[in-house]
Write an enzyme that holds these catalytic residues in place. Structure first.
Site, PDB file in Angstrom:
ATOM      1  N   LYS A 231     -19.842  18.466  -0.385  1.00  0.00           N
ATOM      2  CA  LYS A 231     -18.414  18.587  -0.650  1.00  0.00           C
ATOM      3  C   LYS A 231     -17.651  18.099   0.581  1.00  0.00           C
ATOM      4  CE  LYS A 231     -15.163  21.418   0.047  1.00  0.00           C
ATOM      5  NZ  LYS A 231     -14.034  20.466   0.221  1.00  0.00           N
ATOM      6  N   GLU A 306     -20.879  25.882  11.634  1.00  0.00           N
ATOM      7  CA  GLU A 306     -20.343  25.309  12.868  1.00  0.00           C
ATOM      8  C   GLU A 306     -18.840  25.471  12.771  1.00  0.00           C
ATOM      9  OE1 GLU A 306     -18.298  23.176  15.043  1.00  0.00           O
ATOM     10  OE2 GLU A 306     -19.151  21.397  14.105  1.00  0.00           O
ATOM     11  N   GLU A 437      -7.097  27.446  18.700  1.00  0.00           N
ATOM     12  CA  GLU A 437      -7.258  25.992  18.757  1.00  0.00           C
ATOM     13  C   GLU A 437      -5.951  25.302  18.395  1.00  0.00           C
ATOM     14  OE1 GLU A 437     -11.377  23.927  17.671  1.00  0.00           O
ATOM     15  OE2 GLU A 437     -10.743  25.324  16.126  1.00  0.00           O
TER      16      GLU A 437
END
Length: 537
Positions: A231, A306, A437
């Site tokens: 995907k 991850e 982030e």
């Protein structure tokens, strides 16, 4: 997101017809931020030319792949893929959901029986052929990445080489899945260990590396004997489809690789619910990773995650200034700051702080911003408006709390989602720029006094993916590397990812490793076999 629209419009003529009808433009609040008209036309014409060439080459695929057949969404719904540099539509692709995903899973499950029974040498040859085709089409694939993701063409072509390297590496590693013979404590028994493929893998990839984040998962999966349902991100599905087309050309059997895209929650739910899917591998946000981890519990799937980072980049007083600036620019501004291993906090010792801030600002000022197809461009657009809003809010938060913008700090005059490369000083640990982030071209500078303080600041986060250290002291580099709570550490280097080394994080940056010999283990199950009655003559 998904709409009933006709199939893809890839030729320049069809695109011009759509544009004149108004179907090809972004929402009005975005369209109003176009760059100057002449520049817009130049960028637009170049992008159209690239799309037309890719369409002619057969690499601009606009359907999902299920069981070796190119497939539309069953309800005919589509979604648009945009060029972030211009806001124009590159293609319409199927907006798939649960039904298509279940069929892709069935296809992968059926193909697993035969693919897993091939010898490692046979699978290796298929992967090697796929690698050769990826490299033969390096320029085409690079152009496709720039077209749908926005990164500079040189960087995009670099991603193709990097992404293909995982297929090459794991083609070789396929032949090195070794078992064990264990000395038995009983004389009439023989004990041995086999490693076998886990089964069907659901591979969910992000938009920032549309090729490499897929090959890093699919390479080891196929090498071990697994089959996959990929995907890709709805923002950048075209590169994945092109890579899948080349896998078919390489002779990889139908059903071994399947690609579905569209309704992310429906696709994810189908992958999680199916008992035929034995592993989920995901690169993306920590929030989504946690949901996938929880969802995988119902069928007890293996999970590789991850996830997000908050990378510290520590500059000690004894650092070589040129090396530190070069490494920081590479670690921070690659892909417009849109990578999970980007330097998110530049932590500078007080003795070199002012000198480093000046040198970094000077280097960043020379970065050319523009459309990725323009020669000399080092930074392209951000992926979408939401990304720009996030960067703006982080900078606003920092300035309101006392930070100072040394360079940039605003949208670029090109308009769209272009943002000026930014250096901001006097950043503190409580600011959003330090806590989360930014995923944009912003280098926040924090100050520290001692080595112990630098380590404390660096580790003061839930993330633990990448970290960077710049120092000329061998002893310090070793000491600090050991103390940093991160899965990857770069010492005097800002670009550290490679197919031969393990990539992954600790704490809330994920589980498992990708790349290297360690990446193979994620797709294997260990089976112990005990042979009894072995003393009979």
């Amino acid at each position: 997101m998904c709409k009933n629209l006709p199939g893809v419009m890839t030729s320049a003529l069809a695109r011009m017809a759509l544009r004149s009808s108004g179907l090809l433009s972004r929402p009005s609040h975005v369209a109003s931020m176009h760059s100057p008209p002449v520049l817009s036309r130049q960028i637009s014409m170049e992008a159209q030319s690239v799309a037309s060439r890719l369409n002619s080459s057969g690499l601009l695929r606009s359907q999902g792949l299920i069981g070796g057949k190119w497939t539309e969404a069953y309800d005919a719904k589509t979604l648009k893929v945009y060029n972030p540099a211009t806001g124009e539509v590159v293609a319409n692709v199927p907006c798939m959901g649960g039904r298509e995903t279940n069929d892709a899973i069935s296809s992968a499950y059926d193909a697993f029986t035969t693919w897993s029974k091939l010898t490692a040498a046979e699978r290796s040859k298929f992967l090697r052929k796929w690698y050769d085709l990826l490299m033969a089409h390096k320029e085409d694939l690079g152009q496709l990445i720039t077209l749908e993701q926005g990164k500079p063409l040189k960087e995009a072509i670099g991603e193709v080489g990097y992404g293909a390297s995982f297929i090459e590496f794991f083609a070789e590693e396929a032949k090195r899945v070794y078992g064990d013979i264990i000395p038995s404590p009983l004389a009439d028994r023989r004990l041995f260990v086999l490693k076998q493929p886990v089964g069907v893998v659901g591979a969910i990839a992000p938009w920032n590396f549309p090729l490499a984040m897929i090959t890093r998962k699919v390479g080891p999966a196929l090498a071990c004997g697994c089959t996959v349902v990929i995907k890709p991100s709805e923002l950048t599905p075209l590169t994945a489809l092109a890579a899948a087309e080349l896998s078919l050309q390489a002779g990889i059997p139908p059903g071994v690789i399947n690609v579905v895209m569209g309704n992310a929650s429906e696709i994810g739910d189908a992958l999680l619910a199916s008992p035929q899917v034995r592993k989920i591998t995901f690169t993306g946000s920590t929030a989504v990773g946690k949901k996938l981890m929880a969802g995988a519990a119902s069928t007890v799937k293996k999970v590789s995650l991850e996830l997000g980072g908050n990378a510290p980049c520590i500059i000690f007083d004894d650092a070589d200034l040129d090396v530190a600036v070069k490494g920081t620019v590479a670690a921070k501004f690659r892909n417009s700051g849109q990578t999970c291993v980007c330097a998110n906090r530049v932590i500078v010792q007080e003795g070199i702080y002012e000198k480093f801030a000046k040198a970094l600002s000077s280097a960043v000022q020379n970065l050319q911003v523009g459309d990725g197809f323009t020669d000399g461009v080092a930074q392209g657009p951000l992926i979408n408006e939401a990304a720009v809003h996030k960067v703006e809010s982080f900078i606003q938060d920092a300035v309101s709390k006392g930070a100072k913008v040394l360079l940039g700090g605003k949208r670029h005059s090109l308009g769209m989602t272009f943002y000026e490369p930014t250096v901001i000083s006097d950043v503190k640990s409580e600011m959003l720029l330090s806590r989360e982030e930014a995923f944009g071209p912003v280098a926040p500078l924090l100050r520290f006094k001692t080595e112990e303080e630098a380590i404390r600041i660096a580790n003061d986060t839930d993330a633990g993916l990448a970290a960077y250290v710049f120092t000329t002291s061998l002893q310090r580099s070793w000491r600090v590397s050991e103390a940093l709570e991160y899965g990857l550490v770069g010492v005097n280097e800002g670009l550290i990812s490679t197919e031969v080394a393990p990539f992954g994080g600790v704490k809330q940056s994920g589980l498992g490793r990708e790349g290297s010999k360690y990446g193979m283990e994620e797709y294997l199950e260990i089976k112990y076999v005990c042979l009894g009655d072995m003393n009979r003559h």
